[in-house]
Design an enzyme around this catalytic site. Sequence first.
Site, PDB file in Angstrom:
ATOM      1  N   GLY A   1      -9.744 -24.291  -4.720  1.00  0.00           N
ATOM      2  CA  GLY A   1     -10.970 -24.831  -4.078  1.00  0.00           C
ATOM      3  C   GLY A   1     -11.351 -24.727  -2.624  1.00  0.00           C
ATOM      4  O   GLY A   1     -12.347 -25.383  -2.362  1.00  0.00           O
TER       5      GLY A   1
ATOM      6  N   LYS B   1       4.187 -19.077  -7.967  1.00  0.00           N
ATOM      7  CA  LYS B   1       3.092 -19.818  -8.068  1.00  0.00           C
ATOM      8  C   LYS B   1       3.103 -20.781  -9.300  1.00  0.00           C
ATOM      9  O   LYS B   1       3.320 -20.485 -10.398  1.00  0.00           O
ATOM     10  CB  LYS B   1       2.084 -18.784  -8.301  1.00  0.00           C
ATOM     11  CG  LYS B   1       0.659 -19.402  -8.243  1.00  0.00           C
ATOM     12  CD  LYS B   1      -0.253 -18.450  -8.195  1.00  0.00           C
ATOM     13  CE  LYS B   1      -1.968 -18.880  -8.274  1.00  0.00           C
ATOM     14  NZ  LYS B   1      -3.042 -17.929  -8.350  1.00  0.00           N
TER      15      LYS B   1
ATOM     16  N   GLY C   1     -12.039 -23.551  -8.103  1.00  0.00           N
ATOM     17  CA  GLY C   1     -13.259 -23.951  -7.401  1.00  0.00           C
ATOM     18  C   GLY C   1     -13.360 -25.282  -6.809  1.00  0.00           C
ATOM     19  O   GLY C   1     -12.188 -25.990  -6.920  1.00  0.00           O
TER      20      GLY C   1
ATOM     21  N   CYS D   1       0.832 -18.451 -17.042  1.00  0.00           N
ATOM     22  CA  CYS D   1       0.030 -17.805 -17.640  1.00  0.00           C
ATOM     23  C   CYS D   1      -0.198 -18.312 -18.998  1.00  0.00           C
ATOM     24  O   CYS D   1       0.619 -18.347 -19.898  1.00  0.00           O
ATOM     25  CB  CYS D   1       0.373 -16.288 -17.832  1.00  0.00           C
ATOM     26  SG  CYS D   1       1.647 -15.588 -16.867  1.00  0.00           S
TER      27      CYS D   1
ATOM     28  N   LEU E   1      -5.640 -11.866 -17.621  1.00  0.00           N
ATOM     29  CA  LEU E   1      -4.878 -10.972 -16.819  1.00  0.00           C
ATOM     30  C   LEU E   1      -4.831  -9.606 -16.983  1.00  0.00           C
ATOM     31  O   LEU E   1      -3.977  -9.088 -16.983  1.00  0.00           O
ATOM     32  CB  LEU E   1      -3.281 -11.385 -17.192  1.00  0.00           C
ATOM     33  CG  LEU E   1      -2.770 -12.905 -16.661  1.00  0.00           C
ATOM     34  CD1 LEU E   1      -1.504 -13.415 -16.957  1.00  0.00           C
ATOM     35  CD2 LEU E   1      -2.895 -12.859 -15.081  1.00  0.00           C
TER      36      LEU E   1
ATOM     37  N   ASN F   1       1.088  -9.936  -6.648  1.00  0.00           N
ATOM     38  CA  ASN F   1       1.255 -11.086  -7.828  1.00  0.00           C
ATOM     39  C   ASN F   1       1.542 -10.664  -8.997  1.00  0.00           C
ATOM     40  O   ASN F   1       0.973  -9.246  -9.461  1.00  0.00           O
ATOM     41  CB  ASN F   1      -0.202 -11.919  -7.898  1.00  0.00           C
ATOM     42  CG  ASN F   1      -0.178 -13.026  -9.006  1.00  0.00           C
ATOM     43  OD1 ASN F   1       0.001 -12.642 -10.175  1.00  0.00           O
ATOM     44  ND2 ASN F   1      -0.283 -14.196  -8.499  1.00  0.00           N
TER      45      ASN F   1
ATOM     46  N   ASN G   1      -1.979 -22.771  -9.641  1.00  0.00           N
ATOM     47  CA  ASN G   1      -2.884 -22.147 -10.408  1.00  0.00           C
ATOM     48  C   ASN G   1      -4.240 -22.894 -10.968  1.00  0.00           C
ATOM     49  O   ASN G   1      -4.127 -23.939 -10.577  1.00  0.00           O
ATOM     50  CB  ASN G   1      -2.196 -21.533 -11.599  1.00  0.00           C
ATOM     51  CG  ASN G   1      -2.570 -20.049 -11.926  1.00  0.00           C
ATOM     52  OD1 ASN G   1      -3.478 -19.875 -12.360  1.00  0.00           O
ATOM     53  ND2 ASN G   1      -1.613 -19.212 -12.124  1.00  0.00           N
TER      54      ASN G   1
HETATM   55  C1  FMN Z   1     -11.352 -14.931 -12.211  1.00  0.00           C
HETATM   56  C2  FMN Z   1     -10.110 -15.381 -11.615  1.00  0.00           C
HETATM   57  C3  FMN Z   1      -8.707 -14.751 -12.121  1.00  0.00           C
HETATM   58  C4  FMN Z   1      -7.580 -15.219 -11.737  1.00  0.00           C
HETATM   59  N1  FMN Z   1      -6.399 -14.322 -11.973  1.00  0.00           N
HETATM   60  C5  FMN Z   1      -5.087 -14.792 -11.617  1.00  0.00           C
HETATM   61  C6  FMN Z   1      -4.071 -14.028 -11.590  1.00  0.00           C
HETATM   62  O1  FMN Z   1      -4.248 -12.814 -12.265  1.00  0.00           O
HETATM   63  N2  FMN Z   1      -2.856 -14.275 -11.408  1.00  0.00           N
HETATM   64  C7  FMN Z   1      -2.658 -15.673 -10.819  1.00  0.00           C
HETATM   65  O2  FMN Z   1      -1.705 -16.024 -10.431  1.00  0.00           O
HETATM   66  N3  FMN Z   1      -3.937 -16.462 -10.518  1.00  0.00           N
HETATM   67  C8  FMN Z   1      -5.243 -15.910 -11.049  1.00  0.00           C
HETATM   68  N4  FMN Z   1      -6.053 -16.828 -10.576  1.00  0.00           N
HETATM   69  C9  FMN Z   1      -6.040 -18.021  -9.960  1.00  0.00           C
HETATM   70  C10 FMN Z   1      -6.272 -18.052  -8.484  1.00  0.00           C
HETATM   71  O3  FMN Z   1      -5.547 -17.171  -7.950  1.00  0.00           O
HETATM   72  C11 FMN Z   1      -6.279 -19.286  -8.052  1.00  0.00           C
HETATM   73  O4  FMN Z   1      -5.028 -19.837  -7.850  1.00  0.00           O
HETATM   74  C12 FMN Z   1      -7.072 -20.391  -8.409  1.00  0.00           C
HETATM   75  O5  FMN Z   1      -8.471 -19.871  -8.969  1.00  0.00           O
HETATM   76  C13 FMN Z   1      -7.319 -21.613  -7.796  1.00  0.00           C
HETATM   77  O6  FMN Z   1      -7.778 -21.259  -6.417  1.00  0.00           O
HETATM   78  P1  FMN Z   1      -9.415 -21.346  -6.140  1.00  0.00           P
HETATM   79  O7  FMN Z   1     -10.090 -22.646  -6.505  1.00  0.00           O
HETATM   80  O8  FMN Z   1      -9.512 -20.988  -4.706  1.00  0.00           O
HETATM   81  O9  FMN Z   1      -9.839 -20.304  -6.956  1.00  0.00           O
HETATM   82  C14 FMN Z   1      -7.287 -16.210 -11.090  1.00  0.00           C
HETATM   83  C15 FMN Z   1      -8.623 -17.083 -10.792  1.00  0.00           C
HETATM   84  C16 FMN Z   1      -9.774 -16.679 -10.999  1.00  0.00           C
HETATM   85  C17 FMN Z   1     -10.910 -17.374 -10.755  1.00  0.00           C
END
Ligand code: FMN
Lengths: 303, 303, 252, 252
Positions: B243, B164, B216, B129, B73, B99, B191
């Site tokens: 994903g 979230k 992913g 978190c 974070l 966020n 998340n």
């Molecule tokens: C590099 C990275 C940093 C992330 N940072 C945050 C964050 O600061 N706050 C949050 O709520 N989610 C965070 N996430 C979660 C993403 O917002 C998302 O919910 C999660 O990756 C699942 O979706 P995706 O598969 O499309 O990536 C982060 C994800 C990644 C990959």
Amino acid sequence: MDISTRLAPGLCLKNPILSASGTFAYGEEFSRMFDLSLLGGVVTKGISLLPKEGNPTPRVCETPCGMLNAIGLENIGIDAFIAEKLPFLCTFDTEVIVNFFGTDEDEYVQMAQRLNIDGVSAIEMNVSCPNIKKGGIEFGKDPKILNRLVAQVRKSTTKPLIVKLSPMVTNIGEMALAAQEGGADALTCSNTYPAMAIDENTWKPILGNITGGLSGPAIKPIALRIVWEVSRQAAIPVIASGGATSWRDVVQFLLAGASAVEIGSFSLRDPLCFGAIIQGLIRYMQNNGLESITEIIGRLKTA
Amino acid sequence: MDISTRLAPGLCLKNPILSASGTFAYGEEFSRMFDLSLLGGVVTKGISLLPKEGNPTPRVCETPCGMLNAIGLENIGIDAFIAEKLPFLCTFDTEVIVNFFGTDEDEYVQMAQRLNIDGVSAIEMNVSCPNIKKGGIEFGKDPKILNRLVAQVRKSTTKPLIVKLSPMVTNIGEMALAAQEGGADALTCSNTYPAMAIDENTWKPILGNITGGLSGPAIKPIALRIVWEVSRQAAIPVIASGGATSWRDVVQFLLAGASAVEIGSFSLRDPLCFGAIIQGLIRYMQNNGLESITEIIGRLKTA
Amino acid sequence: MEDCNALVKDNRQVARDTYLMTLACELSPFTPGQFLMLRLTGSCEPFLRRPLAILSCREGAVELLYKVKGRGTSLLAGKQKGEELSALGPLGKGFSDPRPDEEAVYIAGGTGLPPILAMAERIGRGHMIIGAYTKDDIPLWQRMQDIRGVEITAATEDGSMGMRGVATQALDDLLKKLQPPCVIYACGPAGMLKAAASLAKGFGARCEVSIEERMACGFGVCSACVVRTTTGNQRVCIQGPVFDAADIEWGQ
Amino acid sequence: MEDCNALVKDNRQVARDTYLMTLACELSPFTPGQFLMLRLTGSCEPFLRRPLAILSCREGAVELLYKVKGRGTSLLAGKQKGEELSALGPLGKGFSDPRPDEEAVYIAGGTGLPPILAMAERIGRGHMIIGAYTKDDIPLWQRMQDIRGVEITAATEDGSMGMRGVATQALDDLLKKLQPPCVIYACGPAGMLKAAASLAKGFGARCEVSIEERMACGFGVCSACVVRTTTGNQRVCIQGPVFDAADIEWGQ
Ligand SMILES: Cc1cc2nc3c(=O)[nH]c(=O)nc-3n(C[C@H](O)[C@H](O)[C@H](O)COP(=O)(O)O)c2cc1C
Ligand SMILES: Cc1cc2nc3c(=O)[nH]c(=O)nc-3n(C[C@H](O)[C@H](O)[C@H](O)COP(=O)(O)OP(=O)(O)OC[C@H]3O[C@@H](n4cnc5c(N)ncnc54)[C@H](O)[C@@H]3O)c2cc1C
Ligand SMILES: Cc1cc2nc3c(=O)[nH]c(=O)nc-3n(C[C@H](O)[C@H](O)[C@H](O)COP(=O)(O)OP(=O)(O)OC[C@H]3O[C@@H](n4cnc5c(N)ncnc54)[C@H](O)[C@@H]3O)c2cc1C
Ligand SMILES: Cc1cc2nc3c(=O)[nH]c(=O)nc-3n(C[C@H](O)[C@H](O)[C@H](O)COP(=O)(O)O)c2cc1C
Ligand code: FES
Ligand code: FES
């Protein structure tokens, strides 16, 4: 070199590689491909008191680096298993671990009693069946209920008792301790992840059962974390299950704290993987001058 | 054709495609690649009261069809965000969803108050978190604590409030209802999944933080199930996260019940995917004679 | 920076585990030190792109020089003429030119050769040191010899080529012979960069290092690739990969 | 049954979305109806193997005929000479031979042609019906014509080739001209199989159907591929794919 591994008093596998429940049926088909004696142990398809027909098809579906299944625990029932399948499995020089489930506490207890027979090396109790009636699903979700169920089953058998946990819980450590205190000898971490797939053309779920369980390499990173978390909290051995495909994955699971590793979905894709994985593990130990896999188990360097 | 979607009173996106928190920073880098106005909304990196340095490297790692992250974070803090980043984001014709997270209830409340300003379209509260001190992680794990926290934040802002959720809970429906009853306008499901990776050569975890969050395509089948489960239980809109890579995935999430979809990890790999996804969705609706995405949302045929 | 389709024109082994790939790809002009994020397949496996420095870019032909380390680079080594990749770039901040009065020194080790060679070829004057374990690890030796105005020194740990020892030993020797002002361009393993930075400091030379860190996006949005600097964390992919060595907190 | 490395020898389009692939691969002798589980890549993506019927197998050359449907078959269509696959098989139970007194009728629709054509080529006598939407969907027409002793009828829904109508209409017409005893071999969409089974029953003919169901393993261990029969669930991959039509519970 010693690659044997101890899972319970009286349950020592000659190597840490097991089949997984539901991806090995009752061993017959695989026995036509290789000698089952090469395995540390065979884990059978989940058995219930009565035969079960399972879910409507489609029962499987491919996902990114993984698969969903909603077989619905189709099985031939304990009677047919004991009469027709167990004797065959006993002809091999390997441990026979019978996976089972019930729809209520009484069925679990009856199953444990019925399986308290010669030829069964250990029993693996599945407490994470999404497809069984009221009460069933709660077994693997509430530590109190789990603890009580395990304690009842414990009283009903002299066999090593392995409890297979559900991964989709808030606090898996708590579930592990509940099973341990109920008298489990070992824990399998863990079952599949409730998931689903949808066809954007037909607007329908792909699986006949709507939802299914996610398995395969996709989930390995979660399984590794669960093994690490549980093995640091529990005093009893952990068996890893989730996405293992290679001797590398096996070494990683051992480092995370597993005492043995089940190979499930990947053996559907590559049925001859078992031998290669065991050979790979032996070569790895040779190359690294390791005498015993106890030198690997739980030795992750985190400092 | 109407592809706009309503997330809360006063929060209507012109299309259902959002960036995800932590994979879009504060929008500047992406704005050099395409016009951010094409998005339904931008979700910013998670912001906290004070700037945060984050975890030691390595912070990311590749997994089968996915990735782990343990950024920790890292963010510039609310002051710098408001001074340096928000004005820029407001120059685009898109909704700005901020966020945020806190280390205790008081910080969450203060953040909500600070963000109750012009230019902020909505706030997305991260209650999952893994890297914040005592108390933090429980926010997203215990429905009572979550309910109370959401209620406090609700009182502190007039902005649409999105909560979230963490996916790794025993009963996500219960968490969803706790947030809803606390006053959430919408829910993001969900998340990342706590997971880890190990290097079998060094015997060390690959991530500096030991564990990280899995995201992913690997997890899409789980995310789809969670969206389906939550959207049938909650009365408020659900935003899908997990994903998504294509318009096909988006249609699947909409069918499962999502009102909008965040594109996270995949946009790290293919930063220009947003336009293609929106175009694909429009073409799909044209080809299928659909007038409004409300004709898709939640229309999964399960009978 | 764009996302370009890149057709493999050539892909050949040029040293132990090391390949030279030529892509047909329309890139904007690059500065040595800048890199590409290569997407290796159309499917989501492997999921992340791989960062590779740009060795050269001329008339729609981009050269990359890479060592096979793991899965991604193995896949890359298997690519044949006509196969398609996607290349995001040029990314990051490259090396700054030497001032006219500065003597230029280039030092490369491990996978650090491509940006250093690109810089030497661009500047065309100065001294270049390439370090490796053994002779067979050194690619493109003749090409390096052919850079007019740049004197090449090899340092091999087993002594099979050039001087026996590590590259920074050769740097130390070289600096003893040079007069300030001097600028050092370095890319290679962290230990080498740290040693080079310290020699530079001792000598009073400016030193620019190109840093490798694990990346997810490569364009600044995920904060995966940070390095500690005197002004806090910086993202290697967008605020680097080239940094002034004096700004880096080298740690242990 | 073994897991064999299979080198692509040839892979060419032979009808709309339909390819004929020849693999260099040492298989045990097969019975028409038996199939292979093809692993398409060395990586875990796509994860599952794909079932394809064996069209022929002679002197280490295996022919497969497939329609491009989704991701796996698209990948397959992109394979070039020299690429490697892994093939598990022959799997399952194939068709039984006709008794000497039985007239043989073969009927294929959709992706059902390969096992039916294999059977017609093996038996070399009887009548074969191939159903398709249009002419362009029918592959290997000349090859079918060349099977001595087998009379070929095409049925296309748009009337562009042979009779206008569905394959089972042609079957109905044919059966009216034949004398029992008769055996019908059918493979194709579920609707077609059901209709063929019902025509066979009316005619008093034996009918063997080869059934398609989603598979994970293809060798009997996962219970993914069950079909309802009069004696309960049977696994299509090991107890089929060929079943006596009279044993299947056809449903709705
Ligand atoms: C590099 C990275 C940093 C992330 N940072 C945050 C964050 O600061 N706050 C949050 O709520 N989610 C965070 N996430 C979660 C993403 O917002 C998302 O919910 C999660 O990756 C699942 O979706 P995706 O598969 O499309 O990536 C982060 C994800 C990644 C990959
Ligand atoms: C800015 C930059 C420029 C680079 N230029 C070159 C170059 O020109 N030639 C060359 O041979 N190598 C270069 N590298 C290193 C190269 O990126 C890695 O060797 C490569 O990513 C390894 O991928 P893999 O799939 O083979 O290894 P794997 O270990 O399978 O990779 C797994 C993950 O770790 C990452 N990773 C592993 N090693 C490194 C590393 N050393 N640096 C960054 N990420 C890593 C990968 O990108 C991938 O995300 C560069 C790295 C950076 C950051
Ligand atoms: C015993 C058997 C023999 C077959 N023989 C042939 C043949 O010779 N020629 C031919 O063209 N097709 C044949 N099929 C159908 C063929 O297997 C599917 O068309 C193919 O698997 C589709 O894969 P895909 O990746 O293109 O589609 P996708 O939709 O991307 O596949 C996703 C998943 O669904 C499965 N699937 C999708 N459609 C089918 C289907 N109709 N049957 C079984 N599984 C399916 C895939 O195997 C995969 O696991 C046969 C099927 C079976 C069961
Ligand atoms: C087709 C299939 C059937 C399964 N059946 C059972 C079962 O009957 N009982 C059980 O405890 N687990 C069952 N599982 C779960 C596996 O034993 C294993 O725990 C899970 O798939 C994760 O491991 P993997 O990724 O190696 O497959 C089944 C899994 C699959 C794929
Ligand atoms: S790799 Fe994403 S910020 Fe540098
Ligand atoms: S596909 Fe596994 S049993 Fe048939």
